[in-house]
Design an enzyme around this catalytic site. Structure first.
Site, short mmCIF file in Angstrom:
data_model
loop_
_atom_site.label_atom_id
_atom_site.label_comp_id
_atom_site.label_asym_id
_atom_site.label_seq_id
_atom_site.Cartn_x
_atom_site.Cartn_y
_atom_site.Cartn_z
N ASP A 68 0.83 -1.20 0.00
CA ASP A 68 0.00 0.00 0.00
C ASP A 68 0.87 1.25 0.00
O ASP A 68 0.57 2.23 -0.71
CB ASP A 68 -0.89 0.01 1.24
CG ASP A 68 -1.92 -1.10 1.23
OD1 ASP A 68 -2.96 -0.93 0.58
OD2 ASP A 68 -1.67 -2.12 1.87
N ASP A 69 1.92 1.24 0.80
CA ASP A 69 2.77 2.42 0.90
C ASP A 69 3.50 2.70 -0.42
O ASP A 69 3.60 3.85 -0.86
CB ASP A 69 3.79 2.24 2.03
CG ASP A 69 3.12 2.18 3.40
OD1 ASP A 69 1.96 2.63 3.52
OD2 ASP A 69 3.74 1.66 4.33
#
Length: 402
Positions: free
Chosen positions: A179-180
């Site tokens: 996600d990051d």
């Protein structure tokens, strides 16, 4: 529009750049937070009950500590996107924005009447960044996905296994890395689109497609051409790398681990002198990186035989004295208390009115001259709907509710 509760008085690079955030959980909001930390005015739209991420992790009086970071520097408004009124307000907000970031399942915004064709008809200059599990097209488009799936299919989880160990699953890195990474790429792409439109009053907004799987896959370095040319499938190496040596993590006498990077020719010689194996340092087989990779087990055994005789801090001190890249494996306590983290204000203290606490926050990972890291955090995450009156009043010219 006025920003938050505390402004820096210094100019950040994205001041005047307005972003509408329709994301939830991690990837989309992380992208928007990066832009907000650079000064963008981010308007975060949440459902009336708030972003589900507000309930993740440890809490103070029902407020998630993590969300203090996740929602910082954002103007938070609450809207029900399932209602006609909520969707109409989103359209009106989008009309004044430079970019929109969303990370719903592909097709969701279209189904509720907020697809790109609708929003760009209202605001042709609106760039829309769409973050999803598998992307906006392709045979897997409609499959559900979280960050763990991005790690699995993108190839990185295969590499985190311990060689020869089959009784335990390959571990994840401990944070939502897929996600990051996707959030970072989405923020980069938004800035790229903004640069392309710079100075062109007729520029059209771009549609950006970022997915978790491709974001992780982009980190696979030379593995794809290696497979295509030679049929090689890189296998897990534990804490080592097959393309550089020595670079590994070694156990010390006090049970702590030491990460050592001796993978340049000159550093390697200094390293082997410190560990008492000058013979390996001068060995012509190991004069180059390729040679060291071919003999890495012998090198690692020599380094490991030395580190196990010393506490990690002492081994680290001796290697630092001869300019060998080295570090103990830090936990969060080590990070929070390290003098370098504190001197650079990588770890900083902020006041959080919502939690009624003074918290430690990680600084934005970028520095701009003239602005200190604490000045970049204008405010911590506000309550759900905290900025309804401000945003709806100033942008939509609505009267504040009593």
């Amino acid at each position: 529009m006025a920003g938050g509760d505390r402004m820096t008085g210094k100019r950040l690079p994205l001041e005047g750049f307005r972003v509408l955030e329709l994301g939830h959980y991690i990837a989309g909001p992380f992208a928007a937070r990066l832009l907000a930390d650079m000064g963008a005015e981010v308007i975060k739209v949440e459902p009336p009950e708030g972003d589900p991420h507000r309930g993740w992790g440890s809490q103070v009086d029902g407020h998630a500590v993590w969300f203090s970071i996740h929602g910082r520097n954002k103007l938070c408004v609450s809207l029900d996107l399932k209602s006609a009124e909520g969707r109409e307000k989103v359209k009106r907000i989008a009309a004044s924005c430079d970019a929109l970031i969303e990370n719903f399942r592909p097709g969701y915004l279209e189904r509720i009447g907020l697809g790109p064709e609708v929003l760009q008809a209202i605001n042709p200059r609106l760039t829309i960044a769409r973050v999803s599990g598998y992307g906006q097209d392709g045979p897997y488009r409609d499959k559900p996905a979280f960050g763990s799936i991005g790690e699995a299919m993108g190839g990185i989880r295969h590499l985190t296994a311990t060689p020869g160990v089959t009784e335990h699953p390959p571990p994840r890195c401990g944070v939502s890395i897929a996600d990051d990474i996707a959030g970072i790429y989405a923020a980069m792409a938004v800035l790229g689109a903004a640069w392309a439109a710079k100075g062109d009053p007729a520029a059209k907004g771009r549609i950006i497609d970022v997915d978790l799987v491709s974001s992780v896959f982009s980190l696979m370095e030379g593995m794809l051409p290696e497979y295509g040319l030679f049929g090689w499938v890189r296998q897990p190496q534990g804490a080592a790398l097959p393309t550089a040596a020595p670079t590994n993590t070694y156990l010390c006498a006090d049970g702590k681990w030491l990460c050592v990077g001796g993978n340049s020719d000159a550093i390697y010689k200094r390293l082997m002198k410190v560990v008492g194996r000058e013979d390996l340092g001068e060995d012509p087989r190991m004069a180059t990186n390729n040679g060291r990779c071919a003999n890495v087990q012998e090198i690692d055994a020599a380094i490991g035989a030395w580190t196990i005789t010393l506490p990690a801090a002492e081994a680290e001190r001796r290697l630092e004295a001869v300019d060998v890249p080295v570090s103990r494996l830090y936990d969060i306590k080590d990070c929070a208390e390290d003098p370098h983290f504190r001197a650079r204000q990588t770890v900083m203290e902020v006041d959080d009115p919502l939690l009624n606490r003074r918290l430690l926050h990680p600084a934005p990972p970028f520095r701009f001259d003239g602005v200190s890291p604490p000045e970049m955090v204008r405010w911590t995450a506000p309550a759900v709907g905290a900025h309804n009156d401000r945003v709806f009043g100033e942008l939509l010219q609505e009267e504040p509710k009593a």
